[in-house]
Design an enzyme around this catalytic site. Structure first.
Site, PDB file in Angstrom:
ATOM      1  N   CYS A   2       0.818  -1.215   0.000  1.00 28.89           N
ATOM      2  CA  CYS A   2       0.000   0.000   0.000  1.00 28.89           C
ATOM      3  C   CYS A   2       0.854   1.269   0.000  1.00 28.89           C
ATOM      4  CB  CYS A   2      -0.887   0.035   1.228  1.00 28.89           C
ATOM      5  SG  CYS A   2      -1.972  -1.389   1.338  1.00 28.89           S
ATOM      6  N   ARG A  27       4.894   0.630  -6.098  1.00 24.58           N
ATOM      7  CA  ARG A  27       4.891  -0.230  -4.916  1.00 24.58           C
ATOM      8  C   ARG A  27       3.988  -1.452  -5.123  1.00 24.58           C
ATOM      9  NH1 ARG A  27       6.606   2.282  -0.147  1.00 24.58           N
ATOM     10  NH2 ARG A  27       5.200   1.029   1.109  1.00 24.58           N
ATOM     11  N   TRP A  76      -2.934  -2.608  -1.795  1.00 22.23           N
ATOM     12  CA  TRP A  76      -2.530  -3.952  -2.232  1.00 22.23           C
ATOM     13  C   TRP A  76      -3.280  -4.896  -1.305  1.00 22.23           C
ATOM     14  CZ3 TRP A  76       0.001  -8.377  -0.500  1.00 22.23           C
ATOM     15  CH2 TRP A  76       0.556  -9.206  -1.493  1.00 22.23           C
ATOM     16  N   ASN A 100      -1.529   1.264   5.866  1.00 23.08           N
ATOM     17  CA  ASN A 100      -0.645   0.264   5.251  1.00 23.08           C
ATOM     18  C   ASN A 100      -0.242  -0.682   6.368  1.00 23.08           C
ATOM     19  OD1 ASN A 100       1.315  -1.195   3.886  1.00 23.08           O
ATOM     20  ND2 ASN A 100       2.864   0.428   4.024  1.00 23.08           N
ATOM     21  N   GLY A 101      -0.300  -1.989   6.120  1.00 18.58           N
ATOM     22  CA  GLY A 101       0.090  -2.957   7.149  1.00 18.58           C
ATOM     23  C   GLY A 101      -1.049  -3.912   7.447  1.00 18.58           C
ATOM     24  N   GLU A 481      18.791 -16.120  -9.802  1.00 19.83           N
ATOM     25  CA  GLU A 481      18.235 -14.783 -10.047  1.00 19.83           C
ATOM     26  C   GLU A 481      17.659 -14.689 -11.460  1.00 19.83           C
ATOM     27  OE1 GLU A 481      17.225 -12.342  -8.564  1.00 19.83           O
ATOM     28  OE2 GLU A 481      17.343 -10.614  -9.905  1.00 19.83           O
ATOM     29  N   LYS A 485      13.845 -13.532 -12.272  1.00 18.99           N
ATOM     30  CA  LYS A 485      13.563 -12.384 -13.139  1.00 18.99           C
ATOM     31  C   LYS A 485      12.563 -12.770 -14.218  1.00 18.99           C
ATOM     32  CE  LYS A 485      14.553  -9.770 -11.623  1.00 18.99           C
ATOM     33  NZ  LYS A 485      15.019  -9.324 -10.375  1.00 18.99           N
ATOM     34  N   GLU A 488       8.922 -13.522 -12.751  1.00 16.72           N
ATOM     35  CA  GLU A 488       8.125 -12.440 -12.159  1.00 16.72           C
ATOM     36  C   GLU A 488       7.596 -11.451 -13.192  1.00 16.72           C
ATOM     37  OE1 GLU A 488      10.045  -9.731  -9.403  1.00 16.72           O
ATOM     38  OE2 GLU A 488      11.952  -9.981 -10.427  1.00 16.72           O
ATOM     39  N   HIS A 504      18.883 -36.017 -11.655  1.00  9.72           N
ATOM     40  CA  HIS A 504      18.224 -36.583 -10.474  1.00  9.72           C
ATOM     41  C   HIS A 504      16.738 -36.256 -10.458  1.00  9.72           C
ATOM     42  CE1 HIS A 504      22.081 -37.906  -8.962  1.00  9.72           C
ATOM     43  NE2 HIS A 504      22.554 -36.742  -9.384  1.00  9.72           N
ATOM     44  N   LYS A 603       6.548  -3.735  -4.728  1.00 13.58           N
ATOM     45  CA  LYS A 603       7.969  -3.407  -4.688  1.00 13.58           C
ATOM     46  C   LYS A 603       8.540  -3.594  -3.287  1.00 13.58           C
ATOM     47  CE  LYS A 603      11.855  -1.946  -6.294  1.00 13.58           C
ATOM     48  NZ  LYS A 603      12.612  -2.931  -7.088  1.00 13.58           N
TER      49      LYS A 603
END
Ligand code: M6R
Length: 608
Positions: A2, A27, A76, A100-101, A481, A485, A488, A504, A603
């Site tokens: 948020c 964000r 969010w 926010n939270g 990484e 990338k 996402e 394996h 973010k």
């Protein structure tokens, strides 16, 4: 997560709030809203699911009167679906609030304050508004202090009261908030990107203090009996407005990929003295490097993968155990750390809640903590024993790119300094290490010049549902990484495998045209990796090989070969990271996806 913005002052609040929300879009969010204190003392709330642009169009059609005070929010979703009702601001009685939270005990509070049947949303935030409304008897400070005594969880709030025209109250516990007094009013926001169009001077809202914004001044109050006024520490933003704009690039991600050479120079060069790594300006003493018997690196996502590279680099040289743990696991697993452990915490934002909790836990266990953080003054930076700031400037795209490179640079500097002071490297070896590391910067530039060629990979990836990244040693750490990338921002399932592990199990998934991105920059395992490539090629895989110019490789080994300059094996991660970022970027663009704000992602992950 948020985003929060609040403004009071002589200018039109609507425009400032909507611009602020646009700055905070990165964000991650799914709905947006504003509340304006109008000149007739009414409060008008406008909120909608969808993008800030749609909210702005709606506000332009519906809000014609002027307002000089208001709060705005991008949500969010955590509690309750993505609906107009669940969007913020929430208005209950005299109280209009954004949050926010997460309020963990919102169920209990709903019962305790008999709010059932009175709420119009499913959010924990509206419960907080309902409680505050009941506590409010005309004294905002007293009511907010009492509210805090009932809340469990992390939060930052901005609040307007019906009978307090022109004033905004803000308070936080864990979740971030910054505030600033400017010549044209006062502002509060979740992060600096919303403040830089107006000022460079700001302060971090101290936890569990109440901040009151009036048109020309901000007052900060302690929660003691007298609400004693305190003076927060004023800080200066070290980047300019341009840094948070696209500057001609189609996406922030592409711009940030291109900013890596500069970001690396800013992070590395001030820490080199007489050719050796030097942290005296950072106030980091050598004793934390000499007095430890093990290192534990804790972080999330990309930052954690930077830690994986550091582990592969450090352990063989330092000959002490170096572990890397995902912060959300570390915090609940009774970790094996003590006063002899150096805990290195990595976070671009400095606000990631799991990483922060891990840091706090490490301190409880008596470990020395060193954080690698990009955002100055962020909570993780402030709470660590020592901080090594990276100088990437603001990273706006959700996908981390330049932050990863500078985190690696910081870790490489630490590794070199530690090797030096622990007697594992001589002075000459340390100087050679840094000189070789600096060669990675022109190598990145070379790969940026090849972006049109790298782009060709996207046509092979865009229609695939799966992709595999393989490597050995350091190359395996890089591939982790690379897979993150790609998944996402292109929504292709991507998995990184230590190449020797393929047989394996995972090789069962390799069939005709399945893309395998093979990273082969480590000379001592090159022949082994070539064998692994032959194995997947024999099963029909489409192989994209990333290797050095000098690598003696049969040109028919792979379908596409991307060659990086011949730099020392320890530093190939820097140009390889750029190639992996560009592959992911162009695949996302080819699929016409939202590169900078991929679905479901935020973010700065400020809730668990
Ligand atoms: O701000 P942080 O570095 O603590 O963020 C950690 C992760 O959320 C972050 O690296 C995330 O994985 C990236 N956005 C991925 O590109």
């Amino acid at each position: 997560m948020c985003g929060i913005i609040g403004y009071t002052g002589p200018l039109g609040a609507k425009k400032i709030l909507l611009n602020g929300l646009a700055c905070l879009e990165y964000r991650g969010y799914d709905s947006a809203g504003i509340a304006l204190y109008m000149e007739d003392d009414s409060i008008q709330v406008i909120k909608k699911t969808g993008k800030v642009k749609a909210l702005k169009e709606y506000c332009d059609q519906t809000v014609h009167k002027v307002s000089h005070c208001g709060i705005g929010h991008t949500r969010w979703a955590t509690h309750g679906g993505v609906t107009d009702e669940n969007a913020h601001p929430h208005r209950v009685g005299h109280v209009t609030l954004i949050h926010n939270g997460i309020i963990e005990n919102y169920h209990e509070l709903t019962e305790q304050f008999h709010l059932e049947g009175t709420l119009v949303s499913q959010t924990d935030s509206e419960v907080a508004a309902g409680v505050l409304n009941q506590l409010y008897q005309g004294d905002p400070l007293a009511a907010i202090r009492e509210l805090l005594s009932f809340l469990n969880g992390s939060f930052s709030f901005c609040i307007m009261f019906d009978d307090q025209p022109g004033n905004i109250y803000a308070v936080r516990n864990v979740s971030p908030l910054v505030a600033a007094t400017t010549n044209s009013g006062t502002l509060v926001a979740s992060d600096l990107t919303a403040l830089i169009p107006y000022t460079k001077d700001y302060f971090v809202v101290p936890e569990e203090k109440i901040v009151k914004l009036s048109p020309y001044k901000i007052s900060v109050y302690d929660l003691d009996d007298n609400f004693t006024r305190i003076s927060p520490e004023i800080m200066t933003i070290n980047w300019d407005t341009d840094a948070a704009m696209k500057n001609g690039y189609p996406h922030f991600m592409l711009k940030e990929i291109h900013e890596q050479p500069e970001a690396l120079k800013k992070t590395i060069l001030p820490r080199i003295s007489q050719g050796l790594p030097d942290f005296s300006d950072d106030g980091i003493p050598d004793r934390i490097f000499t007095d430890c018997s093990r290192i534990h690196i804790v972080a999330c996502g990309t930052a954690m993968y930077a830690g994986m590279v550091a582990r592969a680099l450090m352990e063989p040289v330092l000959r002490i155990p170096v572990s890397v743990t995902i912060a959300s696991e570390f915090r609940y697993e009774n970790p094996l750390v003590d006063e002899h452990t150096l805990v290195i915490v990595i976070s671009q934002s400095g606000e990631t809640i799991d990483t922060l909790a891990a840091l706090r836990l490490a301190k409880e266990y008596g470990s020395k903590t060193l954080s690698i953080v990009n955002v100055k003054g962020s909570t993780i930076a402030r709470e660590s024993d020592y901080v090594l700031y990276t100088h990437a400037g603001p990273e706006i795209a959700v996908a981390s790119t330049k932050a990863y490179s500078v985190q690696l640079a910081a870790l490489y500097l630490i590794s070199c300094r530690m090797s030096l002071v622990r007697g594992k490297y001589s002075k000459e070896q340390s100087q050679a290490f840094l000189a070789d590391m600096l060669e990675a910067i022109p190598a990145i530039e070379t790969m940026l010049e090849q972006k049109d060629f790298i782009k060709t990979t996207s046509s092979h990836l865009m229609d695939q549902s799966d992709a595999f990244f393989i490597g050995r040693g350091l190359d395996y750490a890089f591939s982790l990484e690379g897979a993150l990338k790609l998944k996402e921002i292109s929504y292709i399932h991507a998995e990184a495998q230590a190449a020797g592990e393929l047989k394996h199990g995972t090789i069962a998934l390799i069939a005709d045209d399945v893309p395998v991105i093979a990273i082969a920059t480590q000379q001592h395992v090159l022949s082994k990796l070539i064998s692994n490539i032959r194995e997947v090629k024999a099963r029909g895989a489409f192989v994209i090989l990333l290797t050095k110019e000098m690598a003696a490789i049969d040109e028919n080994l792979a379908d596409i070969i991307i060659r990086i300059p011949n730099i020392d094996d320890r530093f190939t991660v820097f140009p390889i990271a750029v190639v992996l970022q560009l592959i992911a970027y162009y695949t996302s663009v080819a699929k016409d996806l939202d590169v900078d704000q991929p679905r479901n992602l935020a973010k700065s992950v400020t809730v668990e």
